[in-house]
Design a protein around this motif. Sequence first.
Motif, PDB file in Angstrom:
ATOM      1  N   LYS B  24      -8.176   3.666   2.289  1.00 20.00           N
ATOM      2  CA  LYS B  24      -8.184   2.488   1.054  1.00 20.00           C
ATOM      3  C   LYS B  24      -6.699   2.016   0.933  1.00 20.00           C
ATOM      4  N   LEU B  25      -5.589   3.076   1.045  1.00 18.35           N
ATOM      5  CA  LEU B  25      -4.251   2.629   0.767  1.00 18.35           C
ATOM      6  C   LEU B  25      -3.803   1.635   1.672  1.00 18.35           C
ATOM      7  N   ILE B  26      -3.916   2.032   3.094  1.00 16.57           N
ATOM      8  CA  ILE B  26      -3.492   1.278   4.100  1.00 16.57           C
ATOM      9  C   ILE B  26      -4.194  -0.251   4.074  1.00 16.57           C
ATOM     10  N   LEU B  27      -5.257  -0.156   3.672  1.00 14.07           N
ATOM     11  CA  LEU B  27      -5.736  -1.773   3.806  1.00 14.07           C
ATOM     12  C   LEU B  27      -5.350  -2.246   2.477  1.00 14.07           C
ATOM     13  N   VAL B  46       3.237   2.405   3.087  1.00 17.84           N
ATOM     14  CA  VAL B  46       2.558   3.221   2.627  1.00 17.84           C
ATOM     15  C   VAL B  46       2.813   4.599   2.402  1.00 17.84           C
ATOM     16  N   THR B  47       4.100   5.220   2.827  1.00 14.36           N
ATOM     17  CA  THR B  47       4.487   6.384   2.560  1.00 14.36           C
ATOM     18  C   THR B  47       5.323   6.480   1.233  1.00 14.36           C
ATOM     19  N   GLU B  48       5.770   5.128   0.885  1.00 17.13           N
ATOM     20  CA  GLU B  48       6.167   5.243  -0.394  1.00 17.13           C
ATOM     21  C   GLU B  48       5.176   5.517  -1.529  1.00 17.13           C
ATOM     22  N   ILE B  49       4.023   5.281  -1.175  1.00  9.82           N
ATOM     23  CA  ILE B  49       3.172   5.732  -2.324  1.00  9.82           C
ATOM     24  C   ILE B  49       2.658   6.760  -2.061  1.00  9.82           C
ATOM     25  N   PRO B  51       3.302   9.780   0.435  1.00  8.74           N
ATOM     26  CA  PRO B  51       4.190  10.264   1.489  1.00  8.74           C
ATOM     27  C   PRO B  51       3.408  11.261   2.606  1.00  8.74           C
ATOM     28  N   GLY B  52       2.332  11.562   2.325  1.00  8.86           N
ATOM     29  CA  GLY B  52       1.548  12.703   3.156  1.00  8.86           C
ATOM     30  C   GLY B  52       0.918  11.791   4.405  1.00  8.86           C
ATOM     31  N   ILE B  53       0.875  10.434   4.345  1.00  8.38           N
ATOM     32  CA  ILE B  53       0.090   9.804   5.391  1.00  8.38           C
ATOM     33  C   ILE B  53       1.019   9.677   6.586  1.00  8.38           C
ATOM     34  N   SER B  54       0.256   9.857   7.722  1.00 13.63           N
ATOM     35  CA  SER B  54       1.015   9.973   8.992  1.00 13.63           C
ATOM     36  C   SER B  54       0.884   8.517   9.827  1.00 13.63           C
TER      37      SER B  54
END
Lengths: 153, 153
Positions: B24-27, B46-49, B51-54
């Motif tokens: 969802k976030l990436i989109l 994306v990781t600014e919001i 940080p866990g996303i790889s």
Amino acid sequence: MSGTTRTFQEYLKANRLKLTSQRKLILDIFVSGSQLLTAEELFRQVTEIDPGISLSTVYRTFKHLQQAGLARCVHYGDGTTRYEPSEGHTSYLICEKCGRKIPILNPYLECLQQESARQEGFRMFRSQTTIFGLCHECLKEHLPNQKQSNRHH
Amino acid sequence: MSGTTRTFQEYLKANRLKLTSQRKLILDIFVSGSQLLTAEELFRQVTEIDPGISLSTVYRTFKHLQQAGLARCVHYGDGTTRYEPSEGHTSYLICEKCGRKIPILNPYLECLQQESARQEGFRMFRSQTTIFGLCHECLKEHLPNQKQSNRHH
DNA sequence: TGTGAAATGCGTCTGTTTCTCATTTTCGCA
DNA sequence: TGCGAAAATGAGAAACAGACGCATTTCACA
């Protein structure tokens, strides 16, 4: 001497670059085949004739061929980068299944492009149109199972 | 909910895939910016919001967005691969000096492409037209020294 | 709310392209 | 025709994007 060779020599001269045996060979093999080749594929063909040539040189020569307007690279859907001689056509149909590449012979296309550029105050040097899809032959085989991933069990 | 989000959800459902918070976030970030982003750039945003996303997930999600017809990747002359939301344009003018990218708004272009494909028994899925040249602004600065490399000393 | 399928993160791996540098080649000029 | 500067080369290392494998977590449907 072919026109392509002449063009390349002129490019080299204009940029104070040198014509080496490696560059000659790479150019000759590159333009003689009308296929789209990856760097690796061209490298293999080149080393059949002169086994001493390195892959680096193939890449470097590609760069110059592009600069000289003699080569163009096309990015396929499968992630590979392929190079092709760029005399003549800049518009192609590419079949995503069999990889077949069919030049588009529609003069109106280029006119429209020129016109679009002019409207924006743009000066067009070159253009590239690629239409991805399925060719007539693959269409026949491909259609039956095209929707499979949309079906529930 | 935006139309894009809906399209993505439909795609996921049709393929028995899941809507995760990461997707969802990436989109959302991807469609909200109209810029062409590299995978790395989107990843940073994306990781600014979260940080866990790889980075892997960003790449994987891109794949799905492409499948769903929501993203397209464009290969620049400088070698980078950039992704862009693919609603609307597939035709661009690109200025080789400043890198500016101007969408072409000419409906006849696509018609002609469709027509060219049809003539060859081809089924067109998507097309991509890129016109390289110089934009109005750069034209003014660039012209004076355009011929320099062809001159001898 | 439980369960299985799917997604995630992390680390690793692969294949492509560029870089480095010591050596060799080219080419303009005397 | 031979000299010397500039450029090109080959080989290997490095950089890079992107894919992969797996143990763990999350989702969605009943």
